[in-house]
Design a protein around this motif. Structure first.
Motif, PDB file in Angstrom:
ATOM      1  N   HIS A   1       0.810  -1.215   0.000  1.00 26.15           N
ATOM      2  CA  HIS A   1       0.000   0.000   0.000  1.00 26.15           C
ATOM      3  C   HIS A   1       0.846   1.269   0.000  1.00 26.15           C
ATOM      4  CE1 HIS A   1      -3.270  -2.716   0.705  1.00 26.15           C
ATOM      5  NE2 HIS A   1      -2.737  -3.122   1.829  1.00 26.15           N
ATOM      6  N   GLY A   2       2.038   1.233  -0.535  1.00 28.71           N
ATOM      7  CA  GLY A   2       2.846   2.431  -0.666  1.00 28.71           C
ATOM      8  C   GLY A   2       3.351   3.013   0.634  1.00 28.71           C
ATOM      9  N   GLY A   3       3.266   2.289   1.733  1.00 30.77           N
ATOM     10  CA  GLY A   3       3.766   2.781   3.006  1.00 30.77           C
ATOM     11  C   GLY A   3       2.878   3.822   3.661  1.00 30.77           C
ATOM     12  N   VAL A   4       1.670   4.001   3.177  1.00 35.66           N
ATOM     13  CA  VAL A   4       0.738   4.983   3.729  1.00 35.66           C
ATOM     14  C   VAL A   4       0.008   4.371   4.912  1.00 35.66           C
ATOM     15  CG1 VAL A   4      -1.309   6.362   3.223  1.00 35.66           C
ATOM     16  CG2 VAL A   4       0.430   6.029   1.472  1.00 35.66           C
ATOM     17  N   SER A   5      -0.181   5.162   5.946  1.00 30.57           N
ATOM     18  CA  SER A   5      -0.934   4.674   7.093  1.00 30.57           C
ATOM     19  C   SER A   5      -2.121   5.596   7.345  1.00 30.57           C
ATOM     20  CB  SER A   5      -0.044   4.599   8.332  1.00 30.57           C
ATOM     21  OG  SER A   5       0.373   5.889   8.700  1.00 30.57           O
TER      22      SER A   5
ATOM     23  N   VAL B   1      -7.486   6.015  12.696  1.00 30.45           N
ATOM     24  CA  VAL B   1      -8.899   6.293  12.936  1.00 30.45           C
ATOM     25  C   VAL B   1      -9.211   6.123  14.415  1.00 30.45           C
ATOM     26  CG1 VAL B   1      -9.695   5.641  10.638  1.00 30.45           C
ATOM     27  CG2 VAL B   1      -9.575   3.926  12.405  1.00 30.45           C
ATOM     28  N   TRP B   2     -10.240   6.806  14.852  1.00 31.09           N
ATOM     29  CA  TRP B   2     -10.748   6.652  16.209  1.00 31.09           C
ATOM     30  C   TRP B   2     -12.203   6.259  16.078  1.00 31.09           C
ATOM     31  CZ3 TRP B   2     -14.914   8.325  18.811  1.00 31.09           C
ATOM     32  CH2 TRP B   2     -14.931   8.116  20.187  1.00 31.09           C
ATOM     33  N   GLY B   3     -12.642   5.324  16.889  1.00 34.18           N
ATOM     34  CA  GLY B   3     -14.035   4.916  16.873  1.00 34.18           C
ATOM     35  C   GLY B   3     -14.400   4.266  18.189  1.00 34.18           C
ATOM     36  N   CYS B   4     -15.684   4.050  18.385  1.00 31.77           N
ATOM     37  CA  CYS B   4     -16.137   3.369  19.590  1.00 31.77           C
ATOM     38  C   CYS B   4     -17.345   2.516  19.250  1.00 31.77           C
ATOM     39  CB  CYS B   4     -16.456   4.357  20.700  1.00 31.77           C
ATOM     40  SG  CYS B   4     -17.853   5.435  20.361  1.00 31.77           S
ATOM     41  N   MET B   5     -17.624   1.545  20.120  1.00 28.21           N
ATOM     42  CA  MET B   5     -18.774   0.679  19.928  1.00 28.21           C
ATOM     43  C   MET B   5     -19.242   0.168  21.273  1.00 28.21           C
ATOM     44  SD  MET B   5     -16.975  -2.668  18.391  1.00 28.21           S
ATOM     45  CE  MET B   5     -15.204  -2.600  18.463  1.00 28.21           C
ATOM     46  N   SER B   6     -20.472  -0.282  21.287  1.00 24.09           N
ATOM     47  CA  SER B   6     -21.045  -0.902  22.482  1.00 24.09           C
ATOM     48  C   SER B   6     -21.897  -2.074  22.017  1.00 24.09           C
ATOM     49  CB  SER B   6     -21.896   0.101  23.259  1.00 24.09           C
ATOM     50  OG  SER B   6     -23.130   0.300  22.600  1.00 24.09           O
ATOM     51  N   ALA B   7     -22.506  -2.762  22.954  1.00 25.82           N
ATOM     52  CA  ALA B   7     -23.398  -3.864  22.590  1.00 25.82           C
ATOM     53  C   ALA B   7     -24.620  -3.329  21.848  1.00 25.82           C
ATOM     54  CB  ALA B   7     -23.825  -4.619  23.842  1.00 25.82           C
ATOM     55  N   ALA B   8     -24.979  -2.070  22.076  1.00 24.51           N
ATOM     56  CA  ALA B   8     -26.160  -1.479  21.454  1.00 24.51           C
ATOM     57  C   ALA B   8     -25.929  -1.086  19.996  1.00 24.51           C
ATOM     58  CB  ALA B   8     -26.614  -0.257  22.246  1.00 24.51           C
ATOM     59  N   SER B   9     -24.742  -0.555  19.682  1.00 19.41           N
ATOM     60  CA  SER B   9     -24.498  -0.035  18.340  1.00 19.41           C
ATOM     61  C   SER B   9     -23.056   0.440  18.214  1.00 19.41           C
ATOM     62  CB  SER B   9     -25.458   1.133  18.063  1.00 19.41           C
ATOM     63  OG  SER B   9     -25.336   1.563  16.733  1.00 19.41           O
ATOM     64  N   THR B  10     -22.778   1.123  17.132  1.00 15.86           N
ATOM     65  CA  THR B  10     -21.449   1.701  16.933  1.00 15.86           C
ATOM     66  C   THR B  10     -21.533   3.212  17.072  1.00 15.86           C
ATOM     67  OG1 THR B  10     -21.822   1.833  14.552  1.00 15.86           O
ATOM     68  CG2 THR B  10     -20.665  -0.113  15.376  1.00 15.86           C
ATOM     69  N   GLY B  11     -20.424   3.810  17.462  1.00 15.91           N
ATOM     70  CA  GLY B  11     -20.345   5.258  17.570  1.00 15.91           C
ATOM     71  C   GLY B  11     -19.758   5.850  16.311  1.00 15.91           C
ATOM     72  N   GLU B  12     -19.353   7.104  16.395  1.00 17.51           N
ATOM     73  CA  GLU B  12     -18.774   7.794  15.258  1.00 17.51           C
ATOM     74  C   GLU B  12     -17.402   7.225  14.932  1.00 17.51           C
ATOM     75  OE1 GLU B  12     -18.731  12.046  15.315  1.00 17.51           O
ATOM     76  OE2 GLU B  12     -20.591  12.126  16.458  1.00 17.51           O
ATOM     77  N   LEU B  13     -17.032   7.349  13.675  1.00 17.22           N
ATOM     78  CA  LEU B  13     -15.696   6.984  13.219  1.00 17.22           C
ATOM     79  C   LEU B  13     -15.019   8.267  12.785  1.00 17.22           C
ATOM     80  CD1 LEU B  13     -13.855   4.546  12.699  1.00 17.22           C
ATOM     81  CD2 LEU B  13     -14.717   4.545  10.360  1.00 17.22           C
ATOM     82  N   GLN B  14     -13.877   8.549  13.363  1.00 16.37           N
ATOM     83  CA  GLN B  14     -13.167   9.796  13.111  1.00 16.37           C
ATOM     84  C   GLN B  14     -11.826   9.484  12.459  1.00 16.37           C
ATOM     85  OE1 GLN B  14     -14.672  12.642  14.276  1.00 16.37           O
ATOM     86  NE2 GLN B  14     -13.138  13.995  13.470  1.00 16.37           N
ATOM     87  N   PHE B  15     -11.575  10.039  11.270  1.00 11.44           N
ATOM     88  CA  PHE B  15     -10.295   9.855  10.598  1.00 11.44           C
ATOM     89  C   PHE B  15      -9.347  10.954  11.048  1.00 11.44           C
ATOM     90  CE2 PHE B  15     -13.216   7.548   8.002  1.00 11.44           C
ATOM     91  CZ  PHE B  15     -12.496   6.433   7.612  1.00 11.44           C
ATOM     92  N   ILE B  16      -8.120  10.592  11.377  1.00 15.91           N
ATOM     93  CA  ILE B  16      -7.135  11.540  11.892  1.00 15.91           C
ATOM     94  C   ILE B  16      -6.085  11.778  10.824  1.00 15.91           C
ATOM     95  CG2 ILE B  16      -5.350  11.890  13.646  1.00 15.91           C
ATOM     96  CD1 ILE B  16      -7.796   9.549  14.756  1.00 15.91           C
TER      97      ILE B  16
END
Length: 67
Positions: free
Chosen positions: A17-21, A24-39
């Motif tokens: 993948h060209g050395g690119v990284s 991301v930050w995210g959260c989840m629970s048994a109920a659902s998933t939270g927001e996904l934040q790209f850094i």
């Protein structure tokens, strides 16, 4: 040949993948998933605190309503 798979002449270094990284930050629970934040760039303490304020708190509030 059998037993030669790790000899220097049989192994070539690669970069996938060209050395690119991507961070991301995210959260989840048994109920659902939270927001996904790209850094973008390198995260520092200030960025992390901003992500927690902007993403974690709203995600927790939304997830707690679904529970």
């Amino acid at each position: 040949q059998p037993g030669e798979e790790y000899k220097g002449r049989c192994v070539l270094p690669t970069v996938k993948h060209g050395g690119v990284s991507v961070m991301v930050w995210g959260c989840m629970s048994a109920a659902s998933t939270g927001e996904l934040q790209f850094i973008e760039g390198t995260m520092n303490a200030s960025m992390y605190c901003d992500i927690l304020k902007q993403s974690m708190i709203p995600s927790i509030q939304r997830l707690s309503r679904k529970a």
